[in-house]
Design a protein around this motif. Structure first.
Motif, PDB file in Angstrom:
ATOM      1  N   PHE A   1      44.295 -66.602  29.521  1.00  0.00           N
ATOM      2  CA  PHE A   1      44.001 -68.032  30.197  1.00  0.00           C
ATOM      3  C   PHE A   1      42.802 -67.511  31.515  1.00  0.00           C
ATOM      4  O   PHE A   1      43.138 -66.493  31.831  1.00  0.00           O
ATOM      5  CB  PHE A   1      45.177 -68.674  30.781  1.00  0.00           C
ATOM      6  N   THR A   2      41.849 -68.534  31.483  1.00  0.00           N
ATOM      7  CA  THR A   2      41.006 -68.249  32.635  1.00  0.00           C
ATOM      8  C   THR A   2      41.200 -69.091  33.702  1.00  0.00           C
ATOM      9  O   THR A   2      40.988 -68.735  34.935  1.00  0.00           O
ATOM     10  CB  THR A   2      39.565 -68.394  32.167  1.00  0.00           C
ATOM     11  N   ALA A   3      41.905 -70.356  33.427  1.00  0.00           N
ATOM     12  CA  ALA A   3      41.896 -71.309  34.604  1.00  0.00           C
ATOM     13  C   ALA A   3      43.503 -70.753  35.469  1.00  0.00           C
ATOM     14  O   ALA A   3      44.422 -70.628  34.941  1.00  0.00           O
ATOM     15  CB  ALA A   3      42.267 -72.444  34.107  1.00  0.00           C
ATOM     16  N   GLN A   4      42.959 -70.970  36.751  1.00  0.00           N
ATOM     17  CA  GLN A   4      44.480 -70.527  37.556  1.00  0.00           C
ATOM     18  C   GLN A   4      45.353 -71.659  37.213  1.00  0.00           C
ATOM     19  O   GLN A   4      45.136 -72.935  37.179  1.00  0.00           O
ATOM     20  CB  GLN A   4      43.975 -70.552  39.039  1.00  0.00           C
TER      21      GLN A   4
ATOM     22  N   ILE B   1      51.773 -81.647  28.767  1.00  0.00           N
ATOM     23  CA  ILE B   1      53.148 -81.579  28.734  1.00  0.00           C
ATOM     24  C   ILE B   1      53.198 -79.912  28.890  1.00  0.00           C
ATOM     25  O   ILE B   1      54.277 -79.336  28.352  1.00  0.00           O
ATOM     26  CB  ILE B   1      54.009 -81.782  27.414  1.00  0.00           C
ATOM     27  N   GLY B   2      52.292 -79.083  29.291  1.00  0.00           N
ATOM     28  CA  GLY B   2      52.356 -77.885  29.385  1.00  0.00           C
ATOM     29  C   GLY B   2      52.794 -77.383  30.825  1.00  0.00           C
ATOM     30  O   GLY B   2      52.726 -78.063  31.766  1.00  0.00           O
ATOM     31  N   PRO B   3      52.746 -75.840  31.021  1.00  0.00           N
ATOM     32  CA  PRO B   3      52.845 -75.504  32.562  1.00  0.00           C
ATOM     33  C   PRO B   3      51.599 -75.924  33.568  1.00  0.00           C
ATOM     34  O   PRO B   3      52.137 -76.249  34.583  1.00  0.00           O
ATOM     35  CB  PRO B   3      52.679 -73.744  32.269  1.00  0.00           C
ATOM     36  N   GLN B   4      50.423 -76.175  32.949  1.00  0.00           N
ATOM     37  CA  GLN B   4      49.199 -76.330  33.914  1.00  0.00           C
ATOM     38  C   GLN B   4      49.536 -77.838  34.513  1.00  0.00           C
ATOM     39  O   GLN B   4      49.624 -78.865  33.783  1.00  0.00           O
ATOM     40  CB  GLN B   4      48.098 -76.098  33.135  1.00  0.00           C
ATOM     41  N   ARG B   5      49.262 -77.771  35.882  1.00  0.00           N
ATOM     42  CA  ARG B   5      49.117 -79.170  36.494  1.00  0.00           C
ATOM     43  C   ARG B   5      47.672 -79.617  37.166  1.00  0.00           C
ATOM     44  O   ARG B   5      47.484 -78.323  37.803  1.00  0.00           O
ATOM     45  CB  ARG B   5      50.341 -79.444  37.290  1.00  0.00           C
TER      46      ARG B   5
END
Length: 447
Positions: free
Chosen positions: A65-68, A443-447
Motif C-alpha cells: 500500500f502506498t496511501a497512508q 468497508i475497509g480499514p482506510q478512512r
C-alpha cells in the motif's frame, strides 16, 4: 476450562462495550461516533472493523500500500509470544534485514526439540527418536535452552523444554496444548504498531500428554550426525514468512553446535524452499532433502503445502516438524507418528480471534477465507466460536475465494450487501488486493 486474557463475552449486544473501529478510534471525543459496532460516526460514514490472521498480519502486507492509513487500525491474531530482546537481536545477527519475527520462535523450538529427542534416544534414527519428542515438552526438569537441557540429559535427568515460543506442552498428537497469540494492529504508516500488541492464551496445558517417553539412552551417547533439512517459503505467497523462519532454524543449529552438538557431532543443516501449493517446488525440495540423508525436515509453513508432501516425508521414516502449520487436519493425520508442530492448531487461534471480535462489540461478522485447508479450517472454527459466544447463525456470513482469481468483485459485493459490523480476511499475500477492494467500497480499514 481453557485460560485466556480475553474473556469470552456472552452479552454480545451490551451497549457499554467500547467499539474499536477500523481507523483506530470510536469517533470524536465526547460521543461524536456511534456507541455500537456498525453505527455511523459523526461524519455519517459507517464504521467497519477489519481483522486478519497469521497469514496476512505482517509488515510485508503494508508494503503493498502506498496511501497512508490504508491499513490503520486493522487488527488480527497470530501465534506469537512476547519475544525477548536478546532473541530478536540474535535473529538480526543472522539476518539484519528481518521485518517480522512471525514463527521464528516456533522454528527455533522445532529444531531444538528435534535435537534433544535425538540425544535422549541416542540415535539419529527418526523412527526411534520420534518417541521422545512429546516427552521433551512435559514433566521432568524445566530448561529454556539447549545447553541447559543437554546438561540435564547428561546428568541422568528428564527434560521439560520451555522454549522461545512458549512452554510447548505437547499433546499426544504432537502439538501444543496451549499457545500464546499476539493481538496485532496496524498503524497509520501501514506497519504493525508494536506498542499496541497484546498477548493472550488459548488452550489448556492440562490437555498435554502424560507420557514422558521411553528411558533415555546413556549420558554422552555418541553416534552418526543429526541432519536437519528445512522446507520453508523462500518463494510463493508465504515468502514473507521465510526470513524469520530461516533465521530461527540457523540460530538454533548455531546454539546446538556451540553447546557440543548432538551425539558428539555438529548438527548439519540443509536448507530448501517450499514454494506454495500452486507449484511442485516442495516436492522437488523434499526429494533433494531425502536424497541428502536428512533425519528431520522443519516445515512446511503452509498447511496446504505440507499436505502435498507429508506422506512422502513420513513414509520415508523421516520426522516432519512444522513451525507454522495450523490446519486441524494434522491432529489426527495418519503420519506414522512422525509429524509434529510447534504452531498451535487453528481450533486455538479461532478462540483467540473470536474473543477479539466479540470483545470489540461486533454483532454481525463477514468472513472471507482463502479456499485451502488453512483458510477453510480457521473460518469454520471461528464461526463455531462466534456462535458459541452468542452470535446468531444468520449474523455470520462466510465465503471462500480463489487466491489466483483475477479480482474479488463478487466476494466484495457480498460483503457490501451483508453490511456486517466486522470483516475478517483469512488469507496470504492476495489479502492486499482484497483489502484494497474493501477500502474502495468504504468497508475497509482506510478512512
Amino acid at each position: 476450562m481453557r485460560t485466556g486474557i480475553l474473556a469470552r463475552n456472552a452479552a454480545v449486544a451490551a451497549a457499554a462495550l467500547l467499539v474499536l473501529t477500523a481507523c483506530g478510534g470510536g469517533g470524536e471525543e465526547g460521543g461524536g461516533g456511534g456507541d455500537a459496532a456498525g453505527e455511523t460516526g459523526g461524519g455519517g460514514e459507517r464504521q467497519v472493523n477489519v481483522y486478519g490472521t497469521d497469514g496476512n498480519m505482517g509488515n510485508a502486507l503494508g508494503e503493498s500500500f502506498t496511501a497512508q492509513g490504508s491499513l490503520a487500525g486493522m487488527k488480527g491474531t497470530t501465534p506469537l509470544t512476547e519475544l525477548g530482546g536478546d532473541f530478536t537481536d540474535r535473529l538480526r545477527e543472522i539476518d539484519p534485514n528481518l521485518q517480522d519475527y512471525n514463527y521464528a520462535g516456533e522454528t527455533y523450538d522445532a529444531v531444538i526439540v528435534t535435537a534433544l529427542a535425538a540425544q535422549a534416544a541416542g540415535t539419529n534414527d527418526a523412527n526411534v527418536f520420534k518417541e521422545f519428542i512429546n516427552g521433551m515438552t512435559v514433566g521432568g526438569e524445566a530448561c529454556t535452552d539447549f545447553a541447559a537441557c543437554l546438561e540435564i540429559i547428561n546428568n541422568g535427568g528428564n527434560v521439560d523444554y520451555d522454549g522461545i515460543s512458549g512452554p510447548l506442552s505437547f499433546t499426544d498428537a504432537g502439538e501444543p496444548a496451549e499457545a500464546s497469540f499476539g493481538i496485532l494492529q496496524f498503524g497509520e504508516d501501514n506497519q504493525l504498531d508494536e506498542g499496541a500488541t497484546d498477548y493472550v492464551l488459548a488452550g489448556d496445558s492440562a490437555n498435554a500428554t502424560s507420557d514422558e517417553g521411553p528411558a533415555y539412552a546413556a549420558a554422552g551417547t555418541t553416534g552418526e550426525p543429526l541432519v536437519i533439512g528445512t522446507l520453508l517459503p523462500l518463494t510463493g505467497n508465504l515468502a514473507f514468512l521465510g526470513p524469520p523462519e530461516v533465521a530461527g532454524a540457523r540460530l538454533a543449529v548455531n546454539d546446538i553446535n556451540a553447546a557440543g552438538g548432538v551425539l558428539g557431532q555438529p548438527v548439519q543443516l540443509i536448507e530448501g524452499d517450499s514454494g506454495d501449493a500452486s507449484t511442485d517446488t516442495a516436492t522437488q525440495t523434499v526429494d533433494r532433502l531425502l536424497q541428502g540423508g536428512v533425519n528431520a525436515i522443519i516445515g512446511a509453513a503452509s498447511s496446504g503445502v505440507s499436505l502435498t508432501v507429508i506422506d512422502r516425508i513420513t513414509g520415508s521414516g523421516v520426522v516432519q516438524f512444522s513451525p507454522a502449520n495450523t490446519s486441524d487436519q494434522f491432529t489426527d493425520y495418519n503420519d506414522n507418528g512422525l509429524y509434529f508442530r510447534t504452531a498451535p492448531p487453528d481450533v486455538l487461534q479461532a478462540r483467540a480471534l473470536s474473543d477479539l471480535i466479540i470483545n470489540d462489540g461486533n454483532n454481525t461478522v463477514g468472513i472471507m477465507a482463502l479456499n485451502d485447508p488453512y483458510g477453510t479450517g480457521l473460518m469454520e472454527n471461528t464461526r463455531e466460536n462466534l456462535i458459541a459466544a452468542g452470535l446468531a447463525e444468520d449474523s455470520i456470513q462466510t465465503l471462500t475465494y480463489d487466491p489466483q482469481a483475477a479480482n474479488y468483485d463478487a466476494e466484495i459485493q457480498q460483503m457490501v450487501d451483508f453490511a456486517p459490523d466486522a470483516v475478517v480476511v483469512i488469507g496470504f499475500e492476495e489479502s492486499a488486493r482484497i483489502i484494497e477492494s474493501l477500502n474502495s467500497q468504504g468497508i475497509g480499514p482506510q478512512r
